[in-house]
Design an enzyme around this catalytic site. Structure first.
Site, short mmCIF file in Angstrom:
data_model
loop_
_atom_site.label_atom_id
_atom_site.label_comp_id
_atom_site.label_asym_id
_atom_site.label_seq_id
_atom_site.Cartn_x
_atom_site.Cartn_y
_atom_site.Cartn_z
CD GLU A 174 -3.36 0.96 2.23
OE1 GLU A 174 -4.14 1.50 1.96
OE2 GLU A 174 -3.10 0.16 2.96
CB ALA B 231 -5.46 4.68 11.42
CG HIS C 246 -9.32 1.81 1.47
ND1 HIS C 246 -9.12 3.04 0.78
CD2 HIS C 246 -8.26 1.49 2.25
CE1 HIS C 246 -8.01 3.44 1.21
NE2 HIS C 246 -7.12 2.63 1.78
CG ASP D 28 -7.54 -0.56 5.80
OD1 ASP D 28 -6.37 -1.33 5.77
OD2 ASP D 28 -8.03 0.35 5.23
#
Length: 383
Positions: free
Chosen positions: A130, A308, A216, A273
């Site tokens: 990522e 987060a 996402h 995630d």
């Protein structure tokens, strides 16, 4: 590895449940049908009243059970897999957050070692990078000082160190040099676009050049405007897969329903995630170099309050999507199994219950609680 015959289950095949037996030999699905006979020496497990579904695959996760992928040894990664197995996940990709080149290479080495070793839970299938080729304006939890413009040579250093195990990479289409880099790398790695404020034209060019997934969806990206549809409009209009974090925080239930209506149920991939806080109480945690505070299960950067990652697990995502949409498990299961396998080219051996495929299976009860998880024919978790 012992062979096993699962008897009397409601088996999920072709998007429906039907009673059947499933024979597993040598870690593969060897037979499916009514009244199968166990070979000599084969264990027999009666699953009457229970459902047998393909194991779930999490393409995008940063950890769980107190372990952060960016600081995880090979043994730690195996512990994450054991935690995931308790929640119906049989395969996963470790998501390495943007970090220094030295630390990224260390993470790659640990992932390689974990992939080569026997798994005590969900099997680590590959690496997800990522970053670091991400837009600073939509960096989320990425350290801005480590973000980079397009650099195919850097990716190739990472891929060479990984022995080809980097299967998935998130990039921002508007980053300098990125459209060309996507075209160059699309045959080597599944490219996802995200962390981006790219305009519609730039995002569509990235898709035309070979990007296959949106990271996402709706989160850490420029949102739709009728005059400026942006990357969100490109993701919804095109045929790429769309990741979705279905924890009820990252996406309103109505947004999940809209995404499914726009994309179709065959193009949405339910990810977690998740971060190291998954499975643990509220408190203070890490996500890469970031300090994270979790309150009521909601993870946010201590410095800015920006969300987060999540504390989601895939079995909870299954139940959430059923609740959000009113659809039965038959419709939702592909979002966690078939679709992720197809998105990264694993469907030839994973993602469905078919003869010849890996025996990655999960047993659920009527409340959609995990009762048993099987990876490569071996039971790695039993409630």
């Amino acid at each position: 590895m012992s062979d096993v015959l699962f008897k009397n289950a409601q088996v999920y095949r072709d998007h429906a449940f039907a009673p059947a037996d499933v024979l597993v030999c040598g870690g593969k699905i060897d037979g499916i049908g009514p009244d199968l006979t166990a070979p000599a020496g084969c264990e027999v497990v009666d699953l009457a009243g229970l459902s047998l579904v393909p194991g779930f695959i999490d393409l995008h996760t940063h950890g769980g059970d107190g372990i952060d992928v960016n600081a995880a040894t090979a043994q730690d990664l195996d512990k994450i897999g054991a935690f995931f197995a308790r929640h119906g996940t049989t395969g996963w990709q470790c998501s390495i957050l943007t970090d220094t080149e030295e630390q990224t290479l260390w993470c790659i080495d640990q992932a390689k070692a974990a992939m080569a070793a026997p798994a005590s839970g969900a099997k680590l299938l590959g690496i997800h990078l990522e970053g670091p080729f991400l837009a600073p304006e939509y960096k989320g939890a990425m350290p801005e000082s480590l973000l980079r413009k397009g650099d195919a040579a850097l990716f190739h250093r990472y891929q060479q160190a990984a022995g080809g195990a980097i299967h998935y990479m998130t990039v921002s289409p508007e980053v300098e040099g990125m459209p060309e880099m996507i075209a160059q790398l699309a045959g080597e790695v599944t490219i996802a676009i995200g962390h981006s404020g790219a305009d519609y034209e730039t995002a569509m060019k990235a898709i035309a050049n070979g990007a296959k997934v949106c990271t996402h969806t709706f989160n850490a990206m420029g949102l739709f405007h009728q005059h400026r549809p942006g990357m969100m409009g490109a993701a919804l209009e095109s045929d790429i897969y769309c990741e979705a974090i279905c924890d009820g925080r990252h996406l309103h239930p109505g947004s999940v329903r809209m995404l499914l209506k726009c994309k179709g149920w065959d193009k949405v991939v339910a990810i977690t995630d998740s971060i190291q806080a998954a499975g643990l109480p509220d408190g203070h945690y890490k996500l890469g170099v970031n300090d994270v505070v979790v309150v009521d299960g909601d993870a946010k950067l201590a410095s800015t309050g920006v969300r987060a990652g999540s504390t989601l697990s895939q079995d909870t995502a299954l139940r959430n999507i059923m609740a959000f949409t009113g659809h039965p498990a038959e419709d939702v299961i592909p979002l966690l199994s078939e679709n992720p396998a197809k998105a990264v080219g694993l469907f030839g051996r994973k993602g469905s219950i078919e003869t010849g495929k890996d025996a990655d299976l999960v047993v659920y009860d009527s409340d959609w609680t995990v009762r048993r998880t099987i990876v490569g024919g071996a039971t790695v978790y039993q409630a």
